[in-house]
Design a protein around this motif. Sequence first.
Motif, PDB file in Angstrom:
ATOM      1  N   LEU A 260       0.802  -1.221   0.000  1.00 46.92           N
ATOM      2  CA  LEU A 260       0.000   0.000   0.000  1.00 46.92           C
ATOM      3  C   LEU A 260       0.840   1.278   0.000  1.00 46.92           C
ATOM      4  N   GLY A 261       2.135   1.182   0.285  1.00 51.28           N
ATOM      5  CA  GLY A 261       2.975   2.367   0.250  1.00 51.28           C
ATOM      6  C   GLY A 261       3.494   2.710  -1.129  1.00 51.28           C
ATOM      7  N   ILE A 262       3.335   1.816  -2.087  1.00 46.70           N
ATOM      8  CA  ILE A 262       3.889   2.008  -3.423  1.00 46.70           C
ATOM      9  C   ILE A 262       2.978   2.940  -4.222  1.00 46.70           C
ATOM     10  N   ALA A 263       3.557   3.960  -4.849  1.00 48.75           N
ATOM     11  CA  ALA A 263       2.762   4.950  -5.571  1.00 48.75           C
ATOM     12  C   ALA A 263       1.927   4.317  -6.668  1.00 48.75           C
ATOM     13  N   GLU A 264       2.465   3.307  -7.347  1.00 46.09           N
ATOM     14  CA  GLU A 264       1.733   2.670  -8.434  1.00 46.09           C
ATOM     15  C   GLU A 264       0.495   1.939  -7.925  1.00 46.09           C
ATOM     16  N   VAL A 265       0.545   1.416  -6.712  1.00 43.50           N
ATOM     17  CA  VAL A 265      -0.639   0.817  -6.103  1.00 43.50           C
ATOM     18  C   VAL A 265      -1.629   1.917  -5.722  1.00 43.50           C
ATOM     19  N   ALA A 270      -9.410   2.984  -5.386  1.00 42.98           N
ATOM     20  CA  ALA A 270     -10.667   3.632  -5.761  1.00 42.98           C
ATOM     21  C   ALA A 270     -10.829   4.987  -5.094  1.00 42.98           C
ATOM     22  N   ARG A 271     -10.239   5.175  -3.912  1.00 44.22           N
ATOM     23  CA  ARG A 271     -10.341   6.430  -3.180  1.00 44.22           C
ATOM     24  C   ARG A 271      -8.958   6.938  -2.822  1.00 44.22           C
ATOM     25  N   PRO A 272      -8.807   8.253  -2.625  1.00 47.56           N
ATOM     26  CA  PRO A 272      -7.498   8.804  -2.267  1.00 47.56           C
ATOM     27  C   PRO A 272      -6.945   8.166  -1.001  1.00 47.56           C
ATOM     28  N   SER A 273      -5.646   8.100  -0.905  1.00 45.17           N
ATOM     29  CA  SER A 273      -4.986   7.460   0.237  1.00 45.17           C
ATOM     30  C   SER A 273      -5.308   8.196   1.531  1.00 45.17           C
ATOM     31  N   ARG A 299       3.021   5.757   7.177  1.00 44.06           N
ATOM     32  CA  ARG A 299       2.650   6.886   8.037  1.00 44.06           C
ATOM     33  C   ARG A 299       2.608   8.202   7.269  1.00 44.06           C
ATOM     34  N   SER A 300       3.564   8.407   6.388  1.00 42.16           N
ATOM     35  CA  SER A 300       3.631   9.664   5.641  1.00 42.16           C
ATOM     36  C   SER A 300       2.709   9.680   4.434  1.00 42.16           C
ATOM     37  N   GLU A 301       2.084   8.523   4.113  1.00 38.56           N
ATOM     38  CA  GLU A 301       1.262   8.413   2.911  1.00 38.56           C
ATOM     39  C   GLU A 301      -0.237   8.440   3.205  1.00 38.56           C
ATOM     40  N   TYR A 302      -0.616   8.111   4.453  1.00 36.30           N
ATOM     41  CA  TYR A 302      -2.037   7.974   4.786  1.00 36.30           C
ATOM     42  C   TYR A 302      -2.359   8.858   5.986  1.00 36.30           C
ATOM     43  N   ALA A 303      -3.179   9.866   5.763  1.00 38.19           N
ATOM     44  CA  ALA A 303      -3.543  10.806   6.822  1.00 38.19           C
ATOM     45  C   ALA A 303      -4.796  10.319   7.550  1.00 38.19           C
ATOM     46  N   PRO A 304      -4.909  10.654   8.856  1.00 39.67           N
ATOM     47  CA  PRO A 304      -3.941  11.397   9.662  1.00 39.67           C
ATOM     48  C   PRO A 304      -2.796  10.493  10.141  1.00 39.67           C
ATOM     49  N   VAL A 308      -1.220   5.967  12.312  1.00 40.36           N
ATOM     50  CA  VAL A 308      -0.464   4.939  11.600  1.00 40.36           C
ATOM     51  C   VAL A 308       0.895   4.753  12.261  1.00 40.36           C
ATOM     52  N   THR A 309       1.268   3.494  12.497  1.00 38.53           N
ATOM     53  CA  THR A 309       2.580   3.159  13.043  1.00 38.53           C
ATOM     54  C   THR A 309       3.229   2.111  12.155  1.00 38.53           C
TER      55      THR A 309
END
Length: 348
Positions: A260-265, A270-273, A299-304, A308-309
């Motif tokens: 899930l951290g890979i930009a291509e994924v 279907a919805r923004p990260s 952690r840096s890809e999915y807000a808030p 995320v840990t």
Amino acid sequence: MPEPAIVYVHGNGNKVRKDLLKSHWDRALFGRDMGAASRMAYWAPLRYPEPLPDHGGADPSAGGGPAPGGTSGRETDRESVRESLRVTGREPGIPAGEEPGAGVPETPEEFVERTLRTARADAGPATEGPAADHAVDGVAEAELAGWLARMTYAAETFDRGEDTLPAPVPGVGVRALPLPVFLRSPIFKLLVERTFEDVHAYFFGGAGEAMREVVRTELAQVGDGPLVVLGHSLGSILAYEVLREEHRDVSLFVTVGSPLGIAEVQDRLARPSAVPAGVAAWVNVSDLRDLVALDHWLRSEYAPPERVTDHLVKNDSDNHHGIGEYLRSAPVQAHVRAVFNHLAGGQS
């Protein structure tokens, strides 16, 4: 207080029968079969007509099960990943008629050029113009060659050893393909089609909705108590997308060996990260040598980000992606057992 429950979502490849697979995961995580407290979102029958043999009760995913690519029984666990992603030598992914020659290895430069050539053809007119010229120049090709090298077991394991502390966040996250999206997407599709058959079926082959429905069905069977959802590999994508659309209250979301951290994924989601609205805490666990979890920091890809840990662990299965090793890792054990403390306390 209502009893807690856990829903597992398995990853790529064929599996043993559902009840046996659930029992293997239970025993790796809790040390015993959890009965009705655990459920397995078992989507393998959508892709494979028969389950894997029981292997005398051994867990094929504990240290050498189906490869991250999901091999349909044609390749062994170890060879599937190493051969499919090998930069040199004849790769299974080379299209018929384009092999560099019998017994002649394809160089990284040849593989890069062939991959870019196919991507440009797939992308169509959008690849024309200054942006495309920049994307396919020598710098981009060198970057792509470097990425391909990293995909062949270049990463070293985490030196400080395994504990339950969060992983340090690097300054810059890893990206699988350092190219503009109009080139990156067709290249990703090409590589996934050649290497990860179930991932290709999910994103490009029309199987996604049926696979997600399996997850929805299992979630609908659990009560209102504390809920853990644990997804491995492609299963982490299925679980994430269902939780994003359903807004189900989840005490703990665990992803292991997740892409899930890979930009291509993320391009294909279907919805923004973002952290699913109902998820109270998200724990992501990976080994630096795991080829599926190429970007280890969510952690840096999915807000808030405070929900995320990320944890780095040592997964010493043959492909560093085995579910048994992930379930037995210290962070997964600690976080899941904290939810199940009154059920799993004292169990090993």
